[in-house]
Design an enzyme around this catalytic site. Structure first.
Site, mmCIF file in Angstrom:
data_model
loop_
_atom_site.group_PDB
_atom_site.id
_atom_site.type_symbol
_atom_site.label_atom_id
_atom_site.label_comp_id
_atom_site.label_asym_id
_atom_site.label_seq_id
_atom_site.Cartn_x
_atom_site.Cartn_y
_atom_site.Cartn_z
ATOM 1 C CG HIS A 70 4.591 144.136 119.571
ATOM 2 N ND1 HIS A 70 4.305 142.715 120.300
ATOM 3 C CD2 HIS A 70 3.479 144.850 120.648
ATOM 4 C CE1 HIS A 70 3.173 142.457 121.412
ATOM 5 N NE2 HIS A 70 2.464 143.565 121.383
ATOM 6 C CG LEU A 73 2.625 153.919 115.854
ATOM 7 C CD1 LEU A 73 2.275 153.792 114.310
ATOM 8 C CD2 LEU A 73 3.572 154.524 116.312
ATOM 9 C CG ASN A 104 -4.082 147.858 120.863
ATOM 10 O OD1 ASN A 104 -3.260 148.372 120.646
ATOM 11 N ND2 ASN A 104 -4.069 147.668 122.594
ATOM 12 C CG ASN A 288 -0.485 141.813 130.882
ATOM 13 O OD1 ASN A 288 -0.395 140.815 131.306
ATOM 14 N ND2 ASN A 288 -1.903 141.901 130.301
ATOM 15 C CG ASP A 315 4.244 145.870 124.597
ATOM 16 O OD1 ASP A 315 3.840 145.989 123.405
ATOM 17 O OD2 ASP A 315 3.963 144.327 125.297
ATOM 18 C CG HIS A 319 0.419 154.489 129.206
ATOM 19 N ND1 HIS A 319 -0.733 154.718 128.409
ATOM 20 C CD2 HIS A 319 0.962 152.943 129.056
ATOM 21 C CE1 HIS A 319 -0.737 152.681 128.761
ATOM 22 N NE2 HIS A 319 0.204 152.438 129.056
#
Length: 435
Positions: A70, A73, A104, A288, A315, A319
């Site tokens: 998970h 990239l 996504n 989340n 995960d 950012h």
């Protein structure tokens, strides 16, 4: 070219556990000692070939290459946050020889062209194996299914609308039925949007005291129950992503007892941290699903210990400061995790929650099994290998990360144990303090 990994404790759960040498020629394992003989004595090969690299792994752990199921990239579309090159370098630094790239991106990986683009970029710039996960629905909009056969042919290894739930139960049923025909696991982002919308942390007294809207456990666990029911109906392989609540663990445990073909993952932050990490409006602890209560964290640990939770995945969600250094309500969800995952997993071993062998199962063997990958330390297999130093102590410094992301709640933490060498196809892609 020959490479000898010498004197390490080789742990391949269900296969090997002992101090051994591993002989590699080009990209393949050709011998393991106590000797699984090659076409001749390895020492004879040494005499004939001067191009030999010897890696002294004494005192270290040698395991099948770790796989992160998970990872975000960000390429294509948000290369200022992460690229395939920087993300795979971070993976190599963390000991991972392969990772699943979630869909996504911008554009969404919902078609052959985007899947092939990711694989081509990974071939040209990637440091580790990249396994694209394609979308369940076109544009992640939850309205129309993608062409799973075409996506698998292009190289997709699973399907998911990660980042968004598939709210339409009929569509999710059809997705499972369709994916089953092609042997593609369905990775579910379990969230009831009507319960989570507007929330920014776990619902409870801390959220109330901070003046923040909360997200109840049921926003996850209700969707987990629905997807388990659909899995039982269709017989498709359901894999539940980023499990964070006690209720979800119970539902998955009960489903497994009934023989439902469901697997599950959690992330290091869910078995390490609680909602307390958000205090002070720490946006590097905003994610989340959100960090939950101590009871939830304990349930996640119990789920890892008894096998309810099959996989530890990061995960990894990089950012920039543009998304994180803002008001808490406005900050983006997600943290980076590739470069701290092994250390946090080893803390589970130190705390006697799981064994070292079980940790390797959850970070290597089980992901490979779920994704239908053939990864093990055996003669003739690809030399995808991770070497771990369980004794080294260090302090997490996010400024030294290979990832472009610095958004970690673990910055400044003192850790013990980390990957010190990562090998993909016989090639060393990362090496740190090993002779």
């Amino acid at each position: 070219m020959l490479t000898l990994i010498k004197g390490g404790r080789v742990i391949d759960p269900g296969n090997l556990d002992g101090v051994m040498d591993i002989l590699i020629e080009n990209d393949r394992i050709i011998g393991i000692t106590p000797l699984e003989r090659t076409d001749g004595d390895p020492s004879e090969l040494f005499k004939k070939d001067n191009d030999i690299k010897i890696i002294d792994a004494s005192g270290k752990i040698v395991v099948p290459g770790l796989i992160d199921m998970h990872v975000h990239l960000r390429e294509p579309g948000q290369e200022y946050k992460e690229t395939i090159e920087t993300g795979t370098l971070a993976a190599a630094s963390g000991g991972f020889t392969g990772l699943c790239a979630m869909p996504n991106t911008i554009p969404v990986n919902d078609n052959r062209q985007t899947t092939e683009y990711i694989l081509n970029r990974a071939r040209d710039f990637g440091k580790v194996n990249v396994y694209p996960v394609a979308a369940i629905s076109i544009g992640l909009n939850g309205e129309r299914l993608c062409e799973y056969g075409d996506l698998k042919e292009a190289g997709a290894i699973a399907i998911s609308d990660d980042g968004k739930p598939v709210s339409n139960s009929r569509l999710m049923r059809r997705a499972m039925e369709y994916a089953k025909q092609f042997g593609l696991p369905v990775i579910s982002h379990c969230e009831v949007s009507e319960l989570s919308s507007g929330g920014s942390m776990n619902e409870g007294i801390i959220a109330t005291g901070m003046g923040l809207s909360g997200i109840p456990n049921e926003a996850e666990s209700i969707m987990v129950a629905r997807d388990i029911a659909l899995c039982e109906l269709t017989g498709a392989h359901l894999h539940i992503a980023h499990v964070s609540t006690l209720q979800s663990v119970r539902a998955i445990r009960d489903a497994k007892k009934r023989g439902v073909p469901v697997t599950a993952e959690t992330a290091p932050h869910y078995f390490t941290l609680t909602q307390d990490a958000v205090c002070g409006y720490n946006t590097n602890a905003k994610m989340n699903p959100p960090l939950r209560s101590e009871a939830d964290r304990d349930a996640i640990r119990e789920g890892l210990a008894d096998g309810t939770i099959d996989v530890i995945a990061t995960d990894h969600a990089p950012h920039s400061i543009l998304e994180k250094e803002v008001e808490f309500d406005m900050a983006a969800n997600g943290i980076v995790g590739l470069e701290t995952s092994v250390s946090l997993g080893l803390k589970l071993v130190k705390d006697k929650i799981i064994s070292l062998s079980e940790l390797i199962e959850k970070m290597s063997v089980n992901p490979a099994r779920i994704l239908h990958l053939d990864r093990s330390i055996k003669k003739g297999k690809a030399a995808d290998i991770t070497i771990i130093d369980t004794d080294i102590s260090y302090t997490v410094d996010s400024d030294s990360f290979c990832s472009l992301g610095r958004n970690t709640p673990f910055n400044g933490w003192k850790m013990k144990g980390r990957a010190c060498l990562t090998m993909v196809g016989g090639k060393i892609v990362f090496e740190n303090i090993i002779s």
